[in-house]
Structure formats: C-alpha cells, structure tokens
Design a protein around this motif. Sequence first.
Motif, short mmCIF file in Angstrom:
data_model
loop_
_atom_site.label_atom_id
_atom_site.label_comp_id
_atom_site.label_asym_id
_atom_site.label_seq_id
_atom_site.Cartn_x
_atom_site.Cartn_y
_atom_site.Cartn_z
N ARG A 16 -1.73 3.13 6.89
CA ARG A 16 -3.13 3.01 6.47
C ARG A 16 -3.83 1.87 7.21
N GLN A 17 -3.15 0.74 7.38
CA GLN A 17 -3.80 -0.38 8.06
C GLN A 17 -3.97 -0.10 9.55
N LEU A 18 -2.98 0.54 10.16
CA LEU A 18 -3.10 0.90 11.58
C LEU A 18 -4.24 1.89 11.80
N LEU A 194 -3.99 -1.54 0.35
CA LEU A 194 -3.04 -1.90 -0.70
C LEU A 194 -3.35 -1.16 -1.99
N TRP A 195 -4.61 -1.11 -2.35
CA TRP A 195 -4.96 -0.44 -3.61
C TRP A 195 -4.77 1.07 -3.51
N ALA A 196 -5.07 1.65 -2.35
CA ALA A 196 -4.88 3.10 -2.18
C ALA A 196 -3.40 3.46 -2.27
N VAL A 197 -2.55 2.68 -1.58
CA VAL A 197 -1.11 2.94 -1.63
C VAL A 197 -0.58 2.67 -3.04
N VAL A 203 2.16 1.54 -7.92
CA VAL A 203 2.53 0.14 -7.69
C VAL A 203 1.43 -0.76 -8.25
N ARG A 204 1.82 -1.79 -8.97
CA ARG A 204 0.87 -2.80 -9.44
C ARG A 204 1.02 -4.05 -8.58
#
Length: 293
Positions: A16-18, A194-197, A203-204
């Motif tokens: 996602r970041q890439l 991070l929030w999407a993943v 995951v919290r």
Amino acid sequence: MPTDRTTDFLRELLVRQLTTWLPAALHRSRRATVALAGADAGSAEAALRLVATHGDQVRGRQVTVLVLAAAADLPARLGPIEAELPAEVTVHLLPGDPYRLPVAVKAAGAAGAPLFSFVDLPGAVTPKLLAAATNGRTGELLLHTGDSVRDVLVSAGFPLVAEVAPVLPGGEAAGVIAFGSRSDRSLEAVRDALWAVGADLDVRYRDPLDPTGTAVDVVGDPDLEPLAHELLAELRAGGSRPVTDLRRHTLTATVYRAADANQALADLLDAGDVRRERESGRLAGDEIITLAR
C-alpha cells in the motif's frame, strides 16, 4: 522471527505504501530506488509485482530494486517476475541481513534520488543503517522493529516520524512500525495505509510510548475522544496553532489519521472548547485554532 500474521500485515502495508510512493517519486525524479531489507520472499514478490503494474510511469525512468535477504530460494521465486518487468527496472538480489543496507544503497548509486527503504530489523537500529535510509534528504523509511525508535529516527535526520504498535487478532503483539520522512503527504499516506490494512486484517493500534497500552480499533468510526484530549493538551502546551500543525501533531504523536484531527477539531468547536478564525466553512490548513477557556 515474525509470525505468519505479522508477515501478512507487513506485506500488505509495504504494498500500500509503495503504491503511493512510487508514482510520486517518479514524478519528481528520473530515477528512484526501492530497498527491501529483511523482507520475506512473499513481500519481495509483491513489491516487484507492484512495480510491474506502474509500467507507464516507469517508462523513460530508471528504477532500481534492492532485495537484501537470506532466503536461498529467492532468485527462483523472483526470476519469473523479473522477466515481466520493464527494461527500465533493475533488480539486485543480495544475500545477507538488513545491516548491509548501507553497502547496497551505495553500490546501487541511489544518492541524490528518491529512496524508499523497507527494513524488517530483528535487532537494534544502527547509525549507519539510518544514515543510508535518509539518503541525504531524499529517503523515506518504513521500519519494523521491536521497540520505539522515534527519537533515534529524528536524530538521524527524519523530521517527520510516526510510530504505532500493531495489536493482531487475539491480542498478539507485532512489534513497532515506524515511518520516517520529510513529506507531510507521505506521512498522511502511511497512516491511511496503516488504517486500511488494520481494517482488512482486524488489527488495532496503540502508541508504543503510551504506558496504558490502550489500543484503538480502526474498523468503522473511531473513538475520537482521546484525540480531542490530546489536541487540547497540545494547545495548552504550545498556544494557538494552525490546523496544519495540529494535523501533523496527530500524525506524529498519536495513532490517528489527519482526517480524524479535522473531525476532532470540529467536535471541540461544537463543544465550545476551542475557537476558529473564520465563522464557517471547511477548516483550512492555515486557520488558527485557539483555546476557548
């Protein structure tokens, strides 16, 4: 060693970041380098496939992908994907641990151009590794490690640093994710990623430096009361601030997103806890927020 669930989480976050970083890097430079140090073979495969999907942006540019890993089967696994990459993409497979990143980056001639480093580090960060990742003023670092490294990254030359401690389903801890950059846009992108993943994998997140260990659920509408308290504390400590500064503070000092800062400020305005310069309309980045009492 990371568990399978941690590995899956890291792979999704890397991709996602890439997806955000690569087009932006190629827009401002004719060459760019992606360094994967300590990534598992599946993550390396996913990163190369991501680069392959950006063929239009890559054309006429030069992209180097460095893969530092100990997996013996990596050449066989990456070979078929390499064969499909545009001619402008060069892949270097280097055996060894993540601490060889400085040598790899120097050998690839990454200096002076955008560098994105993904480092999964089993031990302590070192000054040499961080110096390589900063790449002067052009590097961004996505780091998975065991403990908070915020102060170390700032000292190394990353003025914008964000950290979260992922909490996997069942309460399993997954170390610390740290991100260092000079770009507000990249900082926002990694938090959104991070929030999407987190929403996809249940995951919290918690702040690695929060002694209470409180984890924030990122599925659905988040509880913004803790963020509102944090923004009020920041205003009490530093005085009136523009919205941009409060959004940046949210990204660097909490687990929340920049958009959450806007909503928390709107809630504080409705409650009469803060004042704004303008009477109505969308909160602009340069608008000053002041404590009401």
